[in-house]
Design a protein around this motif. Structure first.
Motif, mmCIF file in Angstrom:
data_model
loop_
_atom_site.group_PDB
_atom_site.id
_atom_site.type_symbol
_atom_site.label_atom_id
_atom_site.label_comp_id
_atom_site.label_asym_id
_atom_site.label_seq_id
_atom_site.Cartn_x
_atom_site.Cartn_y
_atom_site.Cartn_z
ATOM 1 N N LYS A 130 -82.850 17.321 -41.528
ATOM 2 C CA LYS A 130 -81.517 17.889 -41.806
ATOM 3 C C LYS A 130 -80.390 17.040 -41.220
ATOM 4 O O LYS A 130 -80.569 16.356 -40.213
ATOM 5 C CB LYS A 130 -81.418 19.307 -41.215
ATOM 6 C CG LYS A 130 -82.531 20.233 -41.646
ATOM 7 C CD LYS A 130 -82.526 20.463 -43.145
ATOM 8 C CE LYS A 130 -83.722 21.290 -43.558
ATOM 9 N NZ LYS A 130 -83.749 21.575 -44.996
ATOM 10 N N ALA A 131 -79.220 17.127 -41.843
ATOM 11 C CA ALA A 131 -78.029 16.489 -41.288
ATOM 12 C C ALA A 131 -77.642 17.191 -39.978
ATOM 13 O O ALA A 131 -77.902 18.387 -39.807
ATOM 14 C CB ALA A 131 -76.874 16.577 -42.281
ATOM 15 N N PRO A 132 -77.031 16.454 -39.031
ATOM 16 C CA PRO A 132 -76.664 17.055 -37.748
ATOM 17 C C PRO A 132 -75.800 18.314 -37.875
ATOM 18 O O PRO A 132 -75.917 19.234 -37.059
ATOM 19 C CB PRO A 132 -75.890 15.931 -37.045
ATOM 20 C CG PRO A 132 -76.441 14.669 -37.626
ATOM 21 C CD PRO A 132 -76.743 15.005 -39.064
ATOM 22 N N ASP A 133 -74.963 18.386 -38.933
ATOM 23 C CA ASP A 133 -74.084 19.547 -39.061
ATOM 24 C C ASP A 133 -74.801 20.780 -39.608
ATOM 25 O O ASP A 133 -74.183 21.834 -39.788
ATOM 26 C CB ASP A 133 -72.847 19.227 -39.909
ATOM 27 C CG ASP A 133 -73.168 18.907 -41.360
ATOM 28 O OD1 ASP A 133 -74.377 18.828 -41.710
ATOM 29 O OD2 ASP A 133 -72.227 18.734 -42.153
ATOM 30 N N LYS A 134 -76.111 20.659 -39.872
ATOM 31 C CA LYS A 134 -76.904 21.812 -40.317
ATOM 32 C C LYS A 134 -77.733 22.416 -39.191
ATOM 33 O O LYS A 134 -78.344 23.478 -39.361
ATOM 34 C CB LYS A 134 -77.837 21.404 -41.463
ATOM 35 C CG LYS A 134 -77.118 20.934 -42.714
ATOM 36 C CD LYS A 134 -76.217 22.006 -43.289
ATOM 37 C CE LYS A 134 -75.532 21.533 -44.565
ATOM 38 N NZ LYS A 134 -74.544 22.529 -45.055
ATOM 39 N N PHE A 135 -77.786 21.738 -38.042
ATOM 40 C CA PHE A 135 -78.554 22.244 -36.916
ATOM 41 C C PHE A 135 -78.095 23.656 -36.554
ATOM 42 O O PHE A 135 -76.915 23.941 -36.617
ATOM 43 C CB PHE A 135 -78.374 21.311 -35.703
ATOM 44 C CG PHE A 135 -79.181 21.718 -34.508
ATOM 45 C CD1 PHE A 135 -80.513 21.355 -34.401
ATOM 46 C CD2 PHE A 135 -78.619 22.497 -33.506
ATOM 47 C CE1 PHE A 135 -81.268 21.760 -33.306
ATOM 48 C CE2 PHE A 135 -79.366 22.904 -32.413
ATOM 49 C CZ PHE A 135 -80.696 22.533 -32.319
ATOM 50 N N PRO A 136 -78.999 24.587 -36.233
ATOM 51 C CA PRO A 136 -80.419 24.424 -35.906
ATOM 52 C C PRO A 136 -81.396 24.540 -37.081
ATOM 53 O O PRO A 136 -82.593 24.677 -36.857
ATOM 54 C CB PRO A 136 -80.663 25.555 -34.910
ATOM 55 C CG PRO A 136 -79.751 26.645 -35.378
ATOM 56 C CD PRO A 136 -78.517 25.949 -35.882
ATOM 57 N N THR A 195 -84.052 23.396 -39.432
ATOM 58 C CA THR A 195 -85.006 22.331 -39.167
ATOM 59 C C THR A 195 -86.157 22.413 -40.161
ATOM 60 O O THR A 195 -86.750 23.482 -40.330
ATOM 61 C CB THR A 195 -85.576 22.446 -37.732
ATOM 62 O OG1 THR A 195 -84.510 22.544 -36.786
ATOM 63 C CG2 THR A 195 -86.446 21.242 -37.391
ATOM 64 N N ASN A 200 -71.597 24.957 -35.999
ATOM 65 C CA ASN A 200 -72.042 24.576 -37.353
ATOM 66 C C ASN A 200 -72.046 25.739 -38.333
ATOM 67 O O ASN A 200 -72.042 25.528 -39.539
ATOM 68 C CB ASN A 200 -73.440 23.932 -37.355
ATOM 69 C CG ASN A 200 -73.461 22.549 -36.742
ATOM 70 O OD1 ASN A 200 -72.431 21.903 -36.640
ATOM 71 N ND2 ASN A 200 -74.641 22.096 -36.331
ATOM 72 N N GLU A 208 -85.662 25.724 -35.290
ATOM 73 C CA GLU A 208 -86.561 24.824 -34.550
ATOM 74 C C GLU A 208 -87.897 25.494 -34.231
ATOM 75 O O GLU A 208 -88.964 24.878 -34.362
ATOM 76 C CB GLU A 208 -85.884 24.373 -33.258
ATOM 77 C CG GLU A 208 -84.795 23.327 -33.442
ATOM 78 C CD GLU A 208 -84.276 22.836 -32.106
ATOM 79 O OE1 GLU A 208 -84.538 21.664 -31.758
ATOM 80 O OE2 GLU A 208 -83.628 23.631 -31.398
#
Length: 219
Positions: free
Chosen positions: A10-16, A18, A177, A190
């Motif tokens: 995933k793109a960082p802006d979609k965290f968490p 996973t 996010n 996660e």
């Protein structure tokens, strides 16, 4: 690894949010390279038509394993560029298998993970005939099958409607996010990704797939 958003990085802006493929990649010794080519929204059809498979195919070396998990988007038959009929789905899966074997690679088919869909206290199926189509292809072509639909359905049913939330992207308002929060019963967090990756590892060990020799030793 080829598949859809339930597997993808995933793109960082979609965290968490996973994909389980992210957690799966951490299970192996340093000499083992895991290439996660899964993409959000992809089906067997769009994976082929967009050239994703061509890149994967060209990179396959003898002895490489190719993990193939689609279904969530193939079943969206109202989207002509994405959805597939059952027969198209089986044809495309068979194509991935035969192409992988033509390069002396080792295909592994996986059924799609279950959605968290409860009616009352009962988990309901959302994938229809698609998981069984994967099973049929695996059987007819003698391909190792990791039946994640069955495995994850059993897990969600065991956890129940409330406890199973812990695996998915459920977030309160104001979360980084996701300022409006999130209620997503398809995509994993996660903890969910780690849980599914562990199911895959357990199944590989149960089947004696030689790739288990490259797993990190548990301390």
């Amino acid at each position: 690894m080829i598949g859809d958003s339930t597997m993808a990085i995933k793109a960082p802006d979609k965290f968490p949010e996973t994909g389980w493929g992210v957690a799966f990649a951490t299970k192996f010794k340093a000499h083992t390279e895991v290439q996660n080519r899964a993409r959000n929204g992809r089906s067997t059809k769009s994976c082929i038509n967009e050239g994703i498979w061509k890149e994967v195919y060209e990179g396959i070396q003898p002895g490489d394993y190719v993990f193939i998990q689609f279904g969530h988007n193939d079943e969206k038959v109202h989207k002509p560029n994405t959805g597939t009929t059952i027969e198209e789905y089986k044809t495309n899966l068979s194509f991935f298998v035969t192409e992988t074997r033509s390069k002396k690679g080792q295909p592994i088919l996986l059924t799609p993970i279950a959605r968290r869909a409860f009616e009352g206290e009962k988990l309901v199926d959302t994938h229809g005939e698609y998981p069984d189509a994967v099973r049929q292809v695996a059987d007819s072509l003698d391909v190792p099958l990791i039946d994640l639909t069955t495995e994850t359905s059993s897990l969600l049913a065991k956890l129940g409607e409330e406890e199973s939330i812990s695996l998915f992207l459920h977030l309160p308002e104001g979360y980084p996010n996701y300022p409006k929060g999130a209620i997503d019963n398809t995509h994993l967090n996660e903890h969910g990704a780690e849980t599914i990756a562990n199911l895959v590892v357990q199944d590989m060990k149960r089947q004696g797939i030689p790739l288990v020799n490259d797993l990190k030793k548990k301390r």
